[in-house]
Design a protein around this motif. Structure first.
Motif, short mmCIF file in Angstrom:
data_model
loop_
_atom_site.label_atom_id
_atom_site.label_comp_id
_atom_site.label_asym_id
_atom_site.label_seq_id
_atom_site.Cartn_x
_atom_site.Cartn_y
_atom_site.Cartn_z
N LYS A 66 -25.54 -31.37 -3.86
CA LYS A 66 -25.42 -31.23 -2.48
C LYS A 66 -25.48 -29.76 -2.18
N ILE A 67 -24.89 -28.87 -2.76
CA ILE A 67 -24.89 -27.33 -2.53
C ILE A 67 -26.50 -26.98 -2.74
N SER A 68 -27.00 -27.31 -3.71
CA SER A 68 -28.50 -26.96 -4.03
C SER A 68 -29.35 -27.23 -3.04
N ILE A 69 -29.17 -28.53 -2.40
CA ILE A 69 -30.11 -29.19 -1.40
C ILE A 69 -29.81 -28.40 -0.22
N GLN A 70 -28.50 -27.94 0.04
CA GLN A 70 -28.38 -27.05 1.34
C GLN A 70 -29.03 -25.43 1.22
N ARG A 71 -28.93 -25.04 0.09
CA ARG A 71 -29.52 -23.66 -0.30
C ARG A 71 -31.07 -23.95 -0.07
N LYS A 72 -31.64 -24.91 -0.75
CA LYS A 72 -33.08 -25.03 -0.50
C LYS A 72 -33.44 -25.31 1.13
N MET A 73 -32.71 -26.07 1.69
CA MET A 73 -33.05 -26.35 3.26
C MET A 73 -32.80 -24.85 3.94
N SER A 74 -32.09 -24.11 3.75
CA SER A 74 -31.81 -23.02 4.40
C SER A 74 -32.89 -22.10 4.10
N HIS A 75 -33.22 -21.92 2.78
CA HIS A 75 -34.28 -21.10 2.52
C HIS A 75 -35.73 -21.48 3.05
N GLU A 76 -35.95 -22.95 3.18
CA GLU A 76 -37.09 -23.24 3.90
C GLU A 76 -37.19 -23.06 5.34
N THR A 115 -23.09 -14.03 -7.03
CA THR A 115 -23.61 -13.93 -5.43
C THR A 115 -25.14 -13.97 -5.62
N ILE A 116 -25.86 -13.76 -6.71
CA ILE A 116 -27.28 -14.05 -6.87
C ILE A 116 -27.43 -15.34 -7.11
N ALA A 117 -26.66 -15.96 -7.93
CA ALA A 117 -26.63 -17.46 -8.12
C ALA A 117 -26.72 -18.35 -6.91
N ASN A 118 -25.76 -17.97 -5.78
CA ASN A 118 -25.55 -18.65 -4.81
C ASN A 118 -26.63 -18.39 -3.84
N ARG A 119 -26.88 -17.22 -3.74
CA ARG A 119 -28.40 -16.99 -2.57
C ARG A 119 -29.65 -17.16 -3.23
N ALA A 120 -30.12 -17.11 -4.58
CA ALA A 120 -31.14 -17.49 -5.22
C ALA A 120 -32.26 -16.84 -4.47
N PRO A 121 -32.42 -15.41 -4.65
CA PRO A 121 -33.44 -14.84 -3.81
C PRO A 121 -34.96 -14.95 -4.46
N LEU A 165 -14.50 -37.05 -12.76
CA LEU A 165 -14.43 -35.65 -12.32
C LEU A 165 -15.59 -34.95 -12.74
N ARG A 166 -16.35 -35.27 -13.81
CA ARG A 166 -17.62 -34.45 -14.00
C ARG A 166 -18.82 -34.89 -13.07
N GLN A 167 -18.73 -36.49 -12.56
CA GLN A 167 -19.88 -37.12 -11.87
C GLN A 167 -19.52 -36.42 -10.53
N GLN A 168 -18.09 -36.03 -10.04
CA GLN A 168 -18.01 -35.53 -8.51
C GLN A 168 -18.61 -34.10 -8.55
N ARG A 169 -18.16 -33.49 -9.58
CA ARG A 169 -18.56 -32.02 -9.63
C ARG A 169 -20.24 -32.08 -9.66
N LYS A 170 -20.79 -32.77 -10.41
CA LYS A 170 -22.23 -32.91 -10.45
C LYS A 170 -22.84 -32.92 -8.88
N GLU A 171 -22.30 -34.04 -8.25
CA GLU A 171 -22.61 -34.46 -6.97
C GLU A 171 -22.57 -33.34 -6.01
N LEU A 172 -21.32 -32.54 -6.16
CA LEU A 172 -21.17 -31.28 -5.26
C LEU A 172 -22.15 -30.24 -5.30
N TYR A 173 -22.47 -30.06 -6.65
CA TYR A 173 -23.57 -29.15 -7.06
C TYR A 173 -24.99 -29.50 -6.56
#
Length: 112
Positions: free
Chosen positions: A27-37, A85-91, A17-25
């Motif tokens: 993926k979320i960080s990659i998606q956030r970075k792509m949208s910021h780019e 909110t700030i953690a998710n948006r990463a201004p 479960l910890r590995q699955q959670r790590k993988e989800l985080y």
């Protein structure tokens, strides 16, 4: 190992479960970075003169120190602020990306 010192052992199911959670985080960080780019590209397509309001994002994450009450009904106001909110948006990450892309044009963004 010290005598009498206990070591924690996790079950295999919990480790999975910890590995699955790590993988989800991840993926979320990659998606956030792509949208910021993409957003940075859209902003820079409008022009290279970028002005940013000076803000300290860490202060928005902090809880309120004093308890306040609502004037209309007397209920206690919540102390929770914008941490998640700030953690998710990463201004700040968006600003660093814009600054990096402006650096290619030998420009910097201006703080007001």
């Amino acid at each position: 190992m010290k005598k009498g010192k206990l070591t924690w052992s996790y079950s295999k199911a919990y480790e999975k479960l910890r590995q699955q959670r790590k993988e989800l985080y991840r993926k979320i960080s990659i998606q956030r970075k792509m949208s910021h780019e993409k957003l940075a590209n859209d902003i820079l397509a409008l022009g290279s003169d970028v002005r940013v309001e000076t803000m300290r994002f860490q202060l928005l994450q902090k809880r309120a120190k004093h308890t306040t009450r609502n004037k209309q009904n007397g209920k206690i106001n919540r102390k929770k602020r914008f941490g998640k909110t700030i953690a998710n948006r990463a201004p700040a990450m968006l600003l660093t990306i814009i600054d990096r892309k402006l650096g290619y044009q030998e420009n910097r963004y201006l703080c007001n």
